[in-house]
Write an enzyme that holds these catalytic residues in place. Structure first.
Site, PDB file in Angstrom:
ATOM      1  N   ASP A  60      84.793  96.198  17.577  1.00  0.00           N
ATOM      2  CA  ASP A  60      85.634  96.825  18.593  1.00  0.00           C
ATOM      3  C   ASP A  60      87.062  96.352  18.337  1.00  0.00           C
ATOM      4  O   ASP A  60      87.385  95.179  18.511  1.00  0.00           O
ATOM      5  CB  ASP A  60      85.140  96.367  19.984  1.00  0.00           C
ATOM      6  CG  ASP A  60      85.780  97.151  21.111  1.00  0.00           C
ATOM      7  OD1 ASP A  60      86.797  97.830  20.871  1.00  0.00           O
ATOM      8  OD2 ASP A  60      85.256  97.062  22.236  1.00  0.00           O
ATOM      9  N   LEU A  61      87.891  97.270  17.914  1.00  0.00           N
ATOM     10  CA  LEU A  61      89.262  96.890  17.581  1.00  0.00           C
ATOM     11  C   LEU A  61      90.051  96.593  18.846  1.00  0.00           C
ATOM     12  O   LEU A  61      89.859  97.230  19.887  1.00  0.00           O
ATOM     13  CB  LEU A  61      89.930  98.020  16.796  1.00  0.00           C
ATOM     14  CG  LEU A  61      89.249  98.303  15.451  1.00  0.00           C
ATOM     15  CD1 LEU A  61      89.662  99.652  14.897  1.00  0.00           C
ATOM     16  CD2 LEU A  61      89.559  97.190  14.463  1.00  0.00           C
ATOM     17  N   TYR A  65      95.200 101.876  19.686  1.00  0.00           N
ATOM     18  CA  TYR A  65      96.407 102.709  19.538  1.00  0.00           C
ATOM     19  C   TYR A  65      97.663 101.836  19.453  1.00  0.00           C
ATOM     20  O   TYR A  65      98.574 102.091  18.667  1.00  0.00           O
ATOM     21  CB  TYR A  65      96.558 103.696  20.695  1.00  0.00           C
ATOM     22  CG  TYR A  65      95.549 104.829  20.740  1.00  0.00           C
ATOM     23  CD1 TYR A  65      94.487 104.914  19.840  1.00  0.00           C
ATOM     24  CD2 TYR A  65      95.676 105.837  21.698  1.00  0.00           C
ATOM     25  CE1 TYR A  65      93.572 105.960  19.906  1.00  0.00           C
ATOM     26  CE2 TYR A  65      94.760 106.889  21.769  1.00  0.00           C
ATOM     27  CZ  TYR A  65      93.709 106.936  20.873  1.00  0.00           C
ATOM     28  OH  TYR A  65      92.825 107.970  20.958  1.00  0.00           O
ATOM     29  N   ARG A  97      99.829  93.308  28.633  1.00  0.00           N
ATOM     30  CA  ARG A  97      98.729  92.916  29.528  1.00  0.00           C
ATOM     31  C   ARG A  97      99.058  91.633  30.270  1.00  0.00           C
ATOM     32  O   ARG A  97      98.731  91.480  31.444  1.00  0.00           O
ATOM     33  CB  ARG A  97      97.437  92.734  28.742  1.00  0.00           C
ATOM     34  CG  ARG A  97      96.814  94.081  28.418  1.00  0.00           C
ATOM     35  CD  ARG A  97      95.535  93.944  27.652  1.00  0.00           C
ATOM     36  NE  ARG A  97      95.388  95.167  26.862  1.00  0.00           N
ATOM     37  CZ  ARG A  97      94.255  95.583  26.319  1.00  0.00           C
ATOM     38  NH1 ARG A  97      93.159  94.871  26.449  1.00  0.00           N
ATOM     39  NH2 ARG A  97      94.218  96.703  25.632  1.00  0.00           N
ATOM     40  N   ASP A 152      87.621 103.636  17.953  1.00  0.00           N
ATOM     41  CA  ASP A 152      87.891 102.218  17.725  1.00  0.00           C
ATOM     42  C   ASP A 152      86.658 101.323  17.711  1.00  0.00           C
ATOM     43  O   ASP A 152      86.781 100.105  17.721  1.00  0.00           O
ATOM     44  CB  ASP A 152      88.887 101.709  18.767  1.00  0.00           C
ATOM     45  CG  ASP A 152      88.300 101.693  20.171  1.00  0.00           C
ATOM     46  OD1 ASP A 152      87.320 102.418  20.415  1.00  0.00           O
ATOM     47  OD2 ASP A 152      88.822 100.961  21.018  1.00  0.00           O
ATOM     48  N   GLU A 153      85.470 101.901  17.701  1.00  0.00           N
ATOM     49  CA  GLU A 153      84.269 101.068  17.642  1.00  0.00           C
ATOM     50  C   GLU A 153      83.335 101.562  16.540  1.00  0.00           C
ATOM     51  O   GLU A 153      83.267 102.755  16.258  1.00  0.00           O
ATOM     52  CB  GLU A 153      83.526 101.092  18.985  1.00  0.00           C
ATOM     53  CG  GLU A 153      84.317 100.478  20.125  1.00  0.00           C
ATOM     54  CD  GLU A 153      83.533 100.485  21.431  1.00  0.00           C
ATOM     55  OE1 GLU A 153      82.291 100.489  21.366  1.00  0.00           O
ATOM     56  OE2 GLU A 153      84.167 100.498  22.485  1.00  0.00           O
TER      57      GLU A 153
END
Length: 689
Positions: A60-61, A65, A97, A152-153
């Site tokens: 999982d990146l 984006y 974040r 992305d996974e």
DNA sequence: AAGCAATAG
DNA sequence: GGTTCTATTGCTT
């Protein structure tokens, strides 16, 4: 607007070349398979303290984006970055974040919370998609069983790789330890030698993450476990850019840690609601629920599957994704209500979609248009779509470069589909349009292709599988239909006897249920699509031979001059006459008139519309509506309600009871699995091209 | 084969 | 649960 044609930027070429040197761990790719993996255990899969001897990785990146944008512009690494699509932040980097920005936050909230937030537009997915496939291909170059989940996974089944390493490993368990975290354990506490397969899995995960970082510049998390469900759950336990292993004795711990059933992969909103209606909200609740109670609501198969999921049991195979099965392009907006706008949007979307399709190299056999309508009453979401076959000559224009021509031929096809959904005279309010190509056929070089065009077969293709485990015909077919090694390159540079034979074999293997579908280049769809846009005296076959400019001129004049027969219906039921008297009305009439104006020429498919003009009597209120109240509503709303009722939109779904759906037994395994052996080549998706 | 629902990121 | 822009699978007709 957002799908601007910024197409090719070669700035990322540096990463793209280094794929083929997968030397490192790679004895993997070519050989693989057969025996092991699924020795008899496809069917009898009890959760028990046993041996699930698969080793599955989940990657999982991190904020994908945002990572892509930071690679494109390294200065963005130091600032709070948000990726904006329309009015929302779809993802953001970790700097943002830390300042309180979250995924799916509205842009206004985000700027309020974090005034220094830097925004990058992310509606055009081109760069993300390209990088996404580079990731999948990199993983594939080490191990053939890679399944994508979103952009992305990725899941990777490394069972065979692990077993090979295990075999060639002496008994020296010196310094034999886990890479990364071990879920719920302190690494010192765990005896690595008791879990040799998982330890090697963690080594492979570390190496693959290292490769992703070194070759693509991307960071991400990995999870190592005995099935996809658990690998996915455990991969998210240490973030960002870390990895963790789940030991079999900690399966129930991780399942119990989930805050609700909604957190179980495979349980979406609808399923969660139905479960809640049964009084089930936690993982424990479902674990303890009698199977028969579940079967009453969901049917036996689904009931068992749900039970298995909450126990951490998942025997679904890692199914190699290969190249995409469909390509689509869409745009959403606040409001679109004129046929003119629709026409322009469709043309714009098709222009970029056709270009993408061309680069892909395969030829689409079906086209779909989908819309989302705004509804005042309900905020009802719901997409409607219509699809149709793509005439062969149109498909050929797409794949062989005549993009401009292809768009010109596809636009009327799209408008015909549009007219099947949206009544001509009625007002409409769209908030989204999507165009999609599917049923993508690889073509070998040149003419050979046309012999095999008939669509892919249904389920009855029993491709025998050597390894005796479960392997559905669909999977086998998918693999065969896939591009051979260097499929695209080869087909561009000449020809591929080899590939043709592969294609031929695939075609022979499936039944050729076909017949009418693709065989005849001038099927009724073709003819009607073209003739609808042409003056009655123009032969479609002749039309095709005309120079592009002339074609366009003819088509343009057709739009402008089409009979306005429908437009009178616009002022039905004494409502507001539609907008102004601009030429948009003419365009609307033209668009609506595809089926009616030139009906003399070709027999036609549709014709369900247009039996009569809408009269006020067609627009009676549903019984529960008070006409007096209705008349008080804003005209805007009145119009929308009318068109909704007229469309006979299905009764609103009662949130209460669902269909009981007691399933009539049988229906055994479906989709099950496939395991197969050859390395999968998707090189074309990663070529710098 | 068509259309839609559900699930997913 | 909806917002965006995709993509896949399975159910139903």
């Amino acid at each position: 607007m957002e799908n601007s044609e910024d197409e090719m930027e070669e700035d990322e070429a540096e990463w793209t070349n280094s794929f083929v040197d997968s030397s490192a761990l790679s004895s993997a790719a070519a050989s693989a398979s057969s025996s092991s993996s699924t020795s008899g255990r496809g069917t009898s899969n009890k959760p028990g303290p046993g041996h699930d001897h698969r080793v599955i990785l989940h990657f999982d990146l991190d904020c994908f984006y945002a990572q892509v944008e930071m690679i494109r512009n390294p200065a963005l690494r130091e600032v709070p970055l948000g990726i904006q699509q329309k009015y929302i932040i779809v993802t953001c980097n970790y700097v943002a974040r830390d300042l309180g920005v979250t995924k799916l936050m509205s842009v206004t909230d985000a700027k309020e919370k974090c005034p220094s937030l830097v925004l990058v537009r992310g509606e055009d997915l081109t760069h993300y998609r390209e990088m996404s496939y580079k990731v999948t291909e990199l993983l594939t170059s080490y191990c053939p069983l890679v399944e994508r989940l979103g952009f992305d996974e990725n899941f990777v089944d490394v069972t065979d790789l692990v077993e090979r390493r295990l075999a060639e490993m002496a008994t020296e368990s010196d310094g034999f330890s886990f890479k990364g975290h071990v879920y719920g354990r302190s690494s010192a506490d765990v005896k690595a030698a008791d879990y040799p397969a998982l330890v090697l899995g963690s080594h492979i995960a570390a190496e693959l993450r290292e490769a992703l970082s070194g070759k693509l510049g991307l960071t991400g998390c990995a999870g190592v476990a005995s099935n996809k469900l658990l690998a996915k759950l455990v991969s998210g336990t240490f973030k960002p850019n870390q990895q963790t292993v789940l030991l079999p004795e900690n399966v129930s711990d991780i399942m119990d840690s989930l805050s609700g059933l909604r957190k179980v992969p495979g349980v979406g909103h609808q399923t969660a609601k139905r479960l809640q209606a049964l009084g089930l909200v936690s993982v424990k609740d479902l674990q303890l629920c009698p199977l028969d109670d579940l079967a009453t609501e969901f049917g036996g198969a689904t009931a068992q599957r749900l039970k298995n999921l909450v126990l951490g049991v998942d025997d679904s195979p890692v199914t190699p994704s290969g190249p995409p099965q469909s390509l689509s392009d869409e745009d959403s907006f606040k409001k679109m209500s004129s046929p003119q706008e629709v026409l322009e949007k469709v043309q714009q979307l098709l222009t970029s979609l056709v270009e993408r399709m061309h680069k892909d190299g395969r030829q689409p056999q079906t086209f779909r248009l989908t819309i989302r309508r705004y509804s005042a009453t309900n905020k009802w979401f719901g997409r409607e779509s219509r699809q149709c076959p793509i005439p062969n000559h149109v498909g050929q224009k797409i794949s062989s470069g005549g993009s401009e021509d292809a768009v010109v031929l596809l636009v009327p096809l799209a408008m015909k589909l549009f007219n099947k959904m949206v009544d001509g005279g009625a007002a409409f309010h769209l908030t989204l349009i999507n165009v999609c190509f599917s049923n993508l056929q690889s073509r070998g070089a040149g003419a050979i292709t046309s012999f095999f065009t008939p669509a892919t077969s249904p389920g009855k293709t029993q491709a025998q599988v050597q390894d005796g485990s479960s392997d559905s015909g669909v999977i086998a077919q998918r693999r065969l239909a896939r591009k051979g090694p260097f499929g695209c390159e080869a087909s561009l540079h000449g020809f591929t006897r080899k590939q043709s034979s592969v294609v031929a074999a695939a075609a022979a293997a499936r039944k050729a249920s076909c017949s009418e579908a693709g065989r005849d280049p001038d099927d009724s769809t073709t003819t009607s699509a073209v003739t609808h846009r042409l003056p009655a005296n123009v032969d479609p076959e002749v039309f095709e031979l005309l120079p592009e400019e002339i074609q366009k001129e003819l088509l343009a004049s057709d739009f402008a001059l089409s009979s306005p027969s429908v437009s009178d219906s616009a002022h039905m039921s004494g409502n507001k006459p539609p907008q102004t008297f601009t030429d948009s009305e003419n365009i609307k009439a033209a668009a609506n008139g595809f089926d009616s104006t030139s009906r003399g020429t070709g027999g036609d498919v549709t014709d369900e519309e247009r039996p009569s003009l809408p009269r006020s009597s067609d627009c009676e209120f549903p019984g529960n509506v008070d006409p007096g109240v209705f008349s008080e509503l804003p005209p805007d709303v009145q119009r929308e309600l009318l068109s909704e009722w007229k469309q006979q939109k299905p009764a609103l779904k009662t949130p209460s009871s669902r269909k009981p759906a007691a399933r009539s037994s049988t229906s055994r395994d479906r989709k099950t699995a496939g395991r197969s052996s050859q390395a999968n080549n998707l090189f074309k998706y990663f070529k710098p091209s």
